[in-house]
Design an enzyme around this catalytic site. Structure first.
Site, PDB file in Angstrom:
ATOM      1  N   TRP A 187     -20.000  12.721  15.885  1.00  0.00           N
ATOM      2  CA  TRP A 187     -18.779  12.610  15.116  1.00  0.00           C
ATOM      3  C   TRP A 187     -18.721  13.736  14.100  1.00  0.00           C
ATOM      4  O   TRP A 187     -19.653  13.941  13.328  1.00  0.00           O
ATOM      5  CB  TRP A 187     -18.711  11.263  14.393  1.00  0.00           C
ATOM      6  CG  TRP A 187     -18.515  10.087  15.289  1.00  0.00           C
ATOM      7  CD1 TRP A 187     -19.467   9.227  15.738  1.00  0.00           C
ATOM      8  CD2 TRP A 187     -17.285   9.651  15.861  1.00  0.00           C
ATOM      9  NE1 TRP A 187     -18.917   8.285  16.558  1.00  0.00           N
ATOM     10  CE2 TRP A 187     -17.582   8.509  16.637  1.00  0.00           C
ATOM     11  CE3 TRP A 187     -15.958  10.105  15.802  1.00  0.00           C
ATOM     12  CZ2 TRP A 187     -16.601   7.810  17.356  1.00  0.00           C
ATOM     13  CZ3 TRP A 187     -14.984   9.415  16.496  1.00  0.00           C
ATOM     14  CH2 TRP A 187     -15.302   8.296  17.274  1.00  0.00           C
TER      15      TRP A 187
ATOM     16  N   THR B 171       0.843  -1.187   0.000  1.00  0.00           N
ATOM     17  CA  THR B 171       0.000   0.000   0.000  1.00  0.00           C
ATOM     18  C   THR B 171       0.884   1.245   0.000  1.00  0.00           C
ATOM     19  O   THR B 171       2.090   1.175   0.246  1.00  0.00           O
ATOM     20  CB  THR B 171      -0.910   0.025   1.236  1.00  0.00           C
ATOM     21  OG1 THR B 171      -0.089   0.099   2.425  1.00  0.00           O
ATOM     22  CG2 THR B 171      -1.762  -1.242   1.318  1.00  0.00           C
TER      23      THR B 171
ATOM     24  N   GLU C 151      -6.088  -3.344  -1.358  1.00  0.00           N
ATOM     25  CA  GLU C 151      -6.621  -4.541  -0.691  1.00  0.00           C
ATOM     26  C   GLU C 151      -7.796  -5.180  -1.432  1.00  0.00           C
ATOM     27  O   GLU C 151      -8.176  -6.309  -1.124  1.00  0.00           O
ATOM     28  CB  GLU C 151      -7.077  -4.180   0.728  1.00  0.00           C
ATOM     29  CG  GLU C 151      -5.946  -3.784   1.671  1.00  0.00           C
ATOM     30  CD  GLU C 151      -5.652  -2.288   1.678  1.00  0.00           C
ATOM     31  OE1 GLU C 151      -5.141  -1.788   2.689  1.00  0.00           O
ATOM     32  OE2 GLU C 151      -5.942  -1.617   0.652  1.00  0.00           O
TER      33      GLU C 151
ATOM     34  N   LYS D 263     -14.939  13.141  18.039  1.00  0.00           N
ATOM     35  CA  LYS D 263     -16.253  13.226  18.659  1.00  0.00           C
ATOM     36  C   LYS D 263     -16.350  14.486  19.486  1.00  0.00           C
ATOM     37  O   LYS D 263     -15.488  14.790  20.314  1.00  0.00           O
ATOM     38  CB  LYS D 263     -16.516  11.986  19.535  1.00  0.00           C
ATOM     39  CG  LYS D 263     -17.994  11.799  19.853  1.00  0.00           C
ATOM     40  CD  LYS D 263     -18.252  10.390  20.384  1.00  0.00           C
ATOM     41  CE  LYS D 263     -19.754  10.162  20.488  1.00  0.00           C
ATOM     42  NZ  LYS D 263     -20.042   8.792  20.979  1.00  0.00           N
TER      43      LYS D 263
END
Length: 447
Positions: free
Chosen positions: A443, A184, A328, A438
């Site tokens: 959130w 990655t 992935e 948060k």
């Protein structure tokens, strides 16, 4: 079992069926299906002659040219694991990735050799370096009949040229065996290794060929405006071969004018690349005219596709399809295309749909889960959570990584993307979980 369900099987079956038809057009030449099969055999034999065995990792640090394709498909034939690396990766980051993988053989373009030689002492597993793209061999460099160069490396070109063009029939190949290792980008930490099996790439290729996938066929000429080290070149080399398409690989420079000329000259039907490529192309089309009558779709991913880009290309009679995936996921996981009953919607609504990440391909499962409760959120286009995916071409773990379990849960890949889903299953990514904090019980994005 033979080669059924393996990448060797794809290469040999297509070579037998399509033979002299063109498969690859590259900056350094062209290859038919039969040529590609023969080149893969020679490369497999050359690697075997150096002691490479099934399961061994072969690293390639090359551009979009013949040595990269030869090493990739040669590893497919031999049963070795192909590991492409970004040529821009240098120094300690390059050493760290190669050491983690345990690559035993490295293939690199001649102009990249010095950087690899500098870190060789820190790579105990690395036995052999093959130097590619030495036109007539580098000036002043004498290569022995065995392909050995004075500095102890080998000439890739000389070894492959001298190797046999035939391989013995496979005895009992395992479609579940590893065939490729990609790392990655490491944007949130050290790069992670993702292993692909023959079966996973085989099934991903079938998914790309579906009518509601990329719809690849023998009639297509495909231009992946991506380097081959990046997420399997979006899976297009093997998908294209499976479906009988012609693949055109761009050179090192992928500026809008070169891309436009390639599309026009090669009669490209399908192109793929990141938004910046197509934003540049759109700007060019405001100034110059090209014949893009062959082009039926651009598949665009790597980052969110701006609605303005979708609208702008529509005005130029070019269809751009928003694609989403990750290293992935091999990488194709979802596409945003209009369904038949949506084609009569107002244009603004059509553009809004096409700007989403879309619906997952058959074979890929997804869910969006509440980040506190772990429960799946409703498909109301408002409730958000982490996007998770699983499927036959989705990774289930990272290679040799003790922290892998944190990214995978009960077979689900935790993508780290925050998303909502509408009533028809269209996914829209809103943020990254790492960018949420948060506050006041809710959130919110921190960026």
């Amino acid at each position: 079992m033979g080669s059924a369900g393996t990448l060797r099987g794809i290469i040999e079956d297509r070579a037998a069926a399509l033979g002299s038809l063109p498969f690859l057009v590259m900056p350094d030449g062209q290859l038919s299906y039969a040529d590609t099969d023969e080149l893969a055999n020679r490369t497999a034999n050359a690697l075997a002659g150096l002691g490479v065995a099934p399961g061994d990792i072969v690293m390639a640090r090359c551009g979009n040219a013949t040595p990269m394709v030869a090493t990739w498909f040669g590893c497919n034939k031999l049963g070795a694991v192909f590991m492409p690396v970004n040529p821009l990766l240098t120094g300690e980051p390059l050493r760290r990735v190669m050491a983690h993988a345990g690559a035993k053989v490295a293939v690199c373009d001649r102009q990249l050799l010095a950087e690899l030689a500098e870190i060789r002492a820190g790579l105990p597993a690395l036995r052999t370096i093959l130097v590619a793209r030495e036109t007539g061999h580098a000036p002043g460099v004498r290569v022995s009949k065995a392909g050995l160069r004075p500095d102890g490396t080998y000439s890739f070109d000389a070894l492959v040229e001298a190797a046999s063009s035939s391989l013995p029939p496979p005895l009992d190949e395992d479609p579940g065996a590893p065939t490729k290792l990609s790392y990655t980008s490491g944007t949130t930490g050290n790069p992670k290794g993702v292993v692909y099996s023959h079966r996973s790439i085989y099934l991903h290729s079938m998914g790309a060929g579906l009518a509601d996938g990329m719809g690849l066929s023998e009639r297509d000429t495909v231009l992946p405006v991506v380097p081959m080290f990046h997420a399997n070149a979006w899976g297009l080399p093997h998908a294209g071969m499976m479906m009988g398409a012609n693949i055109v690989l761009p050179g090192r420079f992928m500026d809008p004018l070169r891309v436009a000329r390639l599309i026009e000259r090669e009669h490209i039907t399908i192109a793929s690349g990141v938004p910046t490529i197509w934003i540049g192309l759109l700007n060019l089309l405001d100034k110059e005219q090209f014949d893009f009558s062959s082009l039926r779709a651009i598949y665009c991913g790597g980052s969110a596709v701006p609605k303005a880009l979708i609208e702008g290309l529509y005005r130029k009679h070019i269809n751009i399809v928003h694609a989403w995936g990750m290293t992935e996921t091999s990488p194709l996981a979802s596409l945003s295309r209009l369904r038949s009953y949506q084609e009569d919607l107002p244009l603004e609504e059509q553009f809004r749909i096409k700007a989403r990440q879309g619906t997952v391909l058959p074979g890929v499962d997804f869910r969006v889960v509440n980040m506190e409760t772990g429960q799946e959120v409703p498909w109301d286009n408002e409730s958000f959570g982490e996007l998770q995916v699983r499927g036959p071409w989705v990774a289930r773990a990272y290679y040799n990584d003790s922290e892998s379990a944190a990214k995978f849960a009960d077979g689900w890949l935790r993508t780290g993307d925050v998303a909502v889903v509408d009533a028809e299953g269209y996914i829209q990514i809103m943020d990254r979980t790492k960018d949420l904090v948060k506050s006041g019980g809710e959130w919110i994005s921190s960026v």
